[in-house]
Design a protein around this motif. Structure first.
Motif, PDB file in Angstrom:
ATOM      1  N   GLY A 199      -1.865 -10.168   2.549  1.00  0.00           N
ATOM      2  CA  GLY A 199      -2.391  -9.801   1.240  1.00  0.00           C
ATOM      3  C   GLY A 199      -2.587 -11.061   0.428  1.00  0.00           C
ATOM      4  O   GLY A 199      -1.734 -11.947   0.429  1.00  0.00           O
ATOM      5  N   LEU A 200      -3.724 -11.178  -0.215  1.00  0.00           N
ATOM      6  CA  LEU A 200      -4.026 -12.313  -1.088  1.00  0.00           C
ATOM      7  C   LEU A 200      -4.216 -11.748  -2.495  1.00  0.00           C
ATOM      8  O   LEU A 200      -5.174 -11.022  -2.758  1.00  0.00           O
ATOM      9  CB  LEU A 200      -5.291 -13.033  -0.613  1.00  0.00           C
ATOM     10  CG  LEU A 200      -5.198 -13.577   0.807  1.00  0.00           C
ATOM     11  CD1 LEU A 200      -6.565 -13.743   1.425  1.00  0.00           C
ATOM     12  CD2 LEU A 200      -4.447 -14.887   0.803  1.00  0.00           C
ATOM     13  N   PHE A 201      -3.284 -12.053  -3.391  1.00  0.00           N
ATOM     14  CA  PHE A 201      -3.263 -11.455  -4.720  1.00  0.00           C
ATOM     15  C   PHE A 201      -3.773 -12.425  -5.772  1.00  0.00           C
ATOM     16  O   PHE A 201      -3.430 -13.608  -5.753  1.00  0.00           O
ATOM     17  CB  PHE A 201      -1.836 -11.014  -5.078  1.00  0.00           C
ATOM     18  CG  PHE A 201      -1.710 -10.503  -6.483  1.00  0.00           C
ATOM     19  CD1 PHE A 201      -2.358  -9.345  -6.857  1.00  0.00           C
ATOM     20  CD2 PHE A 201      -0.964 -11.186  -7.421  1.00  0.00           C
ATOM     21  CE1 PHE A 201      -2.263  -8.870  -8.162  1.00  0.00           C
ATOM     22  CE2 PHE A 201      -0.861 -10.727  -8.713  1.00  0.00           C
ATOM     23  CZ  PHE A 201      -1.508  -9.563  -9.085  1.00  0.00           C
TER      24      PHE A 201
ATOM     25  N   SER B  66       2.525 -11.446   5.159  1.00  0.00           N
ATOM     26  CA  SER B  66       2.643 -12.418   4.076  1.00  0.00           C
ATOM     27  C   SER B  66       1.801 -11.973   2.892  1.00  0.00           C
ATOM     28  O   SER B  66       0.880 -11.174   3.027  1.00  0.00           O
ATOM     29  CB  SER B  66       2.204 -13.816   4.537  1.00  0.00           C
ATOM     30  OG  SER B  66       0.820 -13.817   4.867  1.00  0.00           O
ATOM     31  N   VAL B  67       2.160 -12.482   1.720  1.00  0.00           N
ATOM     32  CA  VAL B  67       1.376 -12.300   0.502  1.00  0.00           C
ATOM     33  C   VAL B  67       1.240 -13.685  -0.108  1.00  0.00           C
ATOM     34  O   VAL B  67       2.234 -14.382  -0.320  1.00  0.00           O
ATOM     35  CB  VAL B  67       2.057 -11.325  -0.486  1.00  0.00           C
ATOM     36  CG1 VAL B  67       1.291 -11.261  -1.797  1.00  0.00           C
ATOM     37  CG2 VAL B  67       2.190  -9.945   0.140  1.00  0.00           C
TER      38      VAL B  67
ATOM     39  N   SER C  98       3.656  -9.875  -6.119  1.00  0.00           N
ATOM     40  CA  SER C  98       3.724 -10.429  -4.754  1.00  0.00           C
ATOM     41  C   SER C  98       5.025 -10.022  -4.061  1.00  0.00           C
ATOM     42  O   SER C  98       5.013  -9.606  -2.892  1.00  0.00           O
ATOM     43  CB  SER C  98       3.606 -11.954  -4.783  1.00  0.00           C
ATOM     44  OG  SER C  98       2.338 -12.342  -5.280  1.00  0.00           O
ATOM     45  N   GLN C  99       6.143 -10.117  -4.772  1.00  0.00           N
ATOM     46  CA  GLN C  99       7.428  -9.726  -4.179  1.00  0.00           C
ATOM     47  C   GLN C  99       7.473  -8.235  -3.878  1.00  0.00           C
ATOM     48  O   GLN C  99       7.991  -7.821  -2.840  1.00  0.00           O
ATOM     49  CB  GLN C  99       8.585 -10.115  -5.108  1.00  0.00           C
ATOM     50  CG  GLN C  99       8.859 -11.587  -5.118  1.00  0.00           C
ATOM     51  CD  GLN C  99       9.971 -11.964  -6.087  1.00  0.00           C
ATOM     52  OE1 GLN C  99      10.349 -11.211  -6.985  1.00  0.00           O
ATOM     53  NE2 GLN C  99      10.498 -13.159  -5.910  1.00  0.00           N
ATOM     54  N   TRP C 100       6.913  -7.415  -4.763  1.00  0.00           N
ATOM     55  CA  TRP C 100       6.896  -5.978  -4.529  1.00  0.00           C
ATOM     56  C   TRP C 100       6.073  -5.664  -3.277  1.00  0.00           C
ATOM     57  O   TRP C 100       6.490  -4.856  -2.449  1.00  0.00           O
ATOM     58  CB  TRP C 100       6.324  -5.229  -5.740  1.00  0.00           C
ATOM     59  CG  TRP C 100       6.477  -3.753  -5.597  1.00  0.00           C
ATOM     60  CD1 TRP C 100       7.508  -2.991  -6.061  1.00  0.00           C
ATOM     61  CD2 TRP C 100       5.603  -2.864  -4.893  1.00  0.00           C
ATOM     62  NE1 TRP C 100       7.321  -1.682  -5.695  1.00  0.00           N
ATOM     63  CE2 TRP C 100       6.158  -1.571  -4.978  1.00  0.00           C
ATOM     64  CE3 TRP C 100       4.408  -3.022  -4.199  1.00  0.00           C
ATOM     65  CZ2 TRP C 100       5.558  -0.452  -4.409  1.00  0.00           C
ATOM     66  CZ3 TRP C 100       3.816  -1.914  -3.627  1.00  0.00           C
ATOM     67  CH2 TRP C 100       4.385  -0.646  -3.728  1.00  0.00           C
ATOM     68  N   LEU C 101       4.921  -6.302  -3.149  1.00  0.00           N
ATOM     69  CA  LEU C 101       4.082  -6.065  -1.970  1.00  0.00           C
ATOM     70  C   LEU C 101       4.831  -6.419  -0.686  1.00  0.00           C
ATOM     71  O   LEU C 101       4.825  -5.651   0.274  1.00  0.00           O
ATOM     72  CB  LEU C 101       2.782  -6.872  -2.071  1.00  0.00           C
ATOM     73  CG  LEU C 101       1.787  -6.393  -3.122  1.00  0.00           C
ATOM     74  CD1 LEU C 101       0.683  -7.427  -3.320  1.00  0.00           C
ATOM     75  CD2 LEU C 101       1.209  -5.039  -2.766  1.00  0.00           C
ATOM     76  N   LEU C 102       5.475  -7.570  -0.666  1.00  0.00           N
ATOM     77  CA  LEU C 102       6.213  -7.984   0.537  1.00  0.00           C
ATOM     78  C   LEU C 102       7.377  -7.044   0.848  1.00  0.00           C
ATOM     79  O   LEU C 102       7.659  -6.767   2.014  1.00  0.00           O
ATOM     80  CB  LEU C 102       6.735  -9.409   0.380  1.00  0.00           C
ATOM     81  CG  LEU C 102       5.779 -10.509   0.781  1.00  0.00           C
ATOM     82  CD1 LEU C 102       6.389 -11.882   0.488  1.00  0.00           C
ATOM     83  CD2 LEU C 102       5.383 -10.403   2.241  1.00  0.00           C
ATOM     84  N   SER C 103       8.040  -6.560  -0.177  1.00  0.00           N
ATOM     85  CA  SER C 103       9.207  -5.698   0.023  1.00  0.00           C
ATOM     86  C   SER C 103       8.849  -4.262   0.384  1.00  0.00           C
ATOM     87  O   SER C 103       9.630  -3.574   1.032  1.00  0.00           O
ATOM     88  CB  SER C 103      10.063  -5.667  -1.245  1.00  0.00           C
ATOM     89  OG  SER C 103      10.565  -6.942  -1.526  1.00  0.00           O
TER      90      SER C 103
ATOM     91  N   ASP D  19      -1.994   2.499  -7.149  1.00  0.00           N
ATOM     92  CA  ASP D  19      -2.296   3.366  -8.273  1.00  0.00           C
ATOM     93  C   ASP D  19      -1.018   3.919  -8.896  1.00  0.00           C
ATOM     94  O   ASP D  19      -0.131   4.425  -8.211  1.00  0.00           O
ATOM     95  CB  ASP D  19      -3.201   4.519  -7.832  1.00  0.00           C
ATOM     96  CG  ASP D  19      -3.769   5.269  -9.022  1.00  0.00           C
ATOM     97  OD1 ASP D  19      -4.310   4.615  -9.933  1.00  0.00           O
ATOM     98  OD2 ASP D  19      -3.650   6.504  -9.045  1.00  0.00           O
ATOM     99  N   ASN D  20      -0.914   3.783 -10.213  1.00  0.00           N
ATOM    100  CA  ASN D  20       0.219   4.289 -10.994  1.00  0.00           C
ATOM    101  C   ASN D  20       1.524   3.536 -10.723  1.00  0.00           C
ATOM    102  O   ASN D  20       2.606   4.065 -10.942  1.00  0.00           O
ATOM    103  CB  ASN D  20       0.408   5.799 -10.766  1.00  0.00           C
ATOM    104  CG  ASN D  20       1.028   6.471 -11.963  1.00  0.00           C
ATOM    105  OD1 ASN D  20       0.801   6.066 -13.095  1.00  0.00           O
ATOM    106  ND2 ASN D  20       1.824   7.488 -11.722  1.00  0.00           N
ATOM    107  N   ASN D  21       1.445   2.307 -10.256  1.00  0.00           N
ATOM    108  CA  ASN D  21       2.630   1.521  -9.901  1.00  0.00           C
ATOM    109  C   ASN D  21       2.879   0.446 -10.947  1.00  0.00           C
ATOM    110  O   ASN D  21       1.952  -0.248 -11.371  1.00  0.00           O
ATOM    111  CB  ASN D  21       2.400   0.874  -8.534  1.00  0.00           C
ATOM    112  CG  ASN D  21       3.671   0.370  -7.902  1.00  0.00           C
ATOM    113  OD1 ASN D  21       4.570  -0.096  -8.577  1.00  0.00           O
ATOM    114  ND2 ASN D  21       3.725   0.446  -6.593  1.00  0.00           N
TER     115      ASN D  21
END
Length: 179
Positions: free
Chosen positions: A43-45, A27-28, A15-20, A97-99
Motif C-alpha cells: 500500500g502506498l499512502f 508493506s505500507v 499507515s500503522q493501522w493499514l499494516l496492523s 469507509d467509515n474508519n
C-alpha cells in the motif's frame, strides 16, 4: 475541545493501522517518495490535498477535509494479477469507509471511489489500483486552551466524564501521587 492533529501523525496513524489490520499487505509506504522495487502486495499512502471542512471550531484551529489515496500494488507475475488487485481494492474500500484508523479526533473516512491507476509511471511494473477517500480533521492549537493543558501529557484514572478536562492531571502529578 479537540486537540489538533499534525499531518505527520495522521499519516503515521493511517499507515500503522493499514499494516496492523490489512493482513495481506506486506508493506505500507509513502509515495511518491518510494523508488525502486517494492515488497508487494504493498500500500502506498498519500494525502493529495485538502480543503476547508464545512464546520469550523471557531477557536483558532482549522477543520480540513483531507483528500487521501492508497495505491495498492501487486506483482504482475501471476496470471490473475488484475483480478487479485481489483479484489484487494474492493476489500480495502470496505475497510476504509467509515474508519477513523484509531486516530483520536478525526471524523470517519468517506470512500470516494477506486479505479485502476496509470498516473504513476514509476509503478508500471506492477498492477496498481487507487482507493480514494476523504477524511475531516482539525489542525492547530486552540486559542482558548490553557497553555499548561497543551504542553505535556495529562492522565485520568477511571474518569466519570472523559470529556471533562478537570478530571485529568499532568502526568508528573499522577506519578508523584502514585509513589
Amino acid at each position: 475541545m479537540t486537540k489538533g492533529i499534525h499531518l505527520d501523525d495522521y499519516h503515521k496513524g493511517v499507515s500503522q493501522w493499514l499494516l496492523s489490520n490489512i493482513h495481506w499487505l506486506k508493506s505500507v509506504e509513502c509515495y511518491p517518495e518510494s523508488g525502486g522495487a517494492i515488497d508487494v502486495p504493498c500500500g502506498l499512502f498519500a494525502i493529495s490535498g485538502w480543503q476547508p471542512a464545512d464546520h469550523h471550531p471557531g477557536n483558532g484551529q482549522l477543520s480540513l477535509t483531507l483528500h487521501c489515496e492508497i495505491l495498492i500494488a501487486f506483482s504482475v507475475e501471476y496470471s490473475t494479477h488484475q483480478l487479485d488487485v481489483r479484489n484487494a481494492a474492493m476489500a480495502l474500500s470496505i475497510e476504509v469507509d467509515n474508519n477513523s484508523f484509531d486516530i483520536p479526533g478525526v471524523k470517519p473516512a468517506r470512500l470516494i471511489g477506486a479505479s485502476p491507476d496509470a498516473l504513476h509511471p514509476e509503478l508500471d511494473d506492477y498492477a496498481v489500483w487507487s482507493v480514494q477517500f476523504v477524511q475531516s480533521v482539525t489542525v492547530g492549537k486552540s486559542e482558548f486552551e490553557p497553555e499548561e493543558y497543551r504542553a505535556g501529557i495529562r492522565l485520568a484514572v477511571d474518569p466519570v466524564d472523559v470529556d471533562n478536562s478537570s478530571e485529568y492531571n499532568p502526568l508528573e502529578v499522577s506519578n508523584a501521587s502514585a509513589n
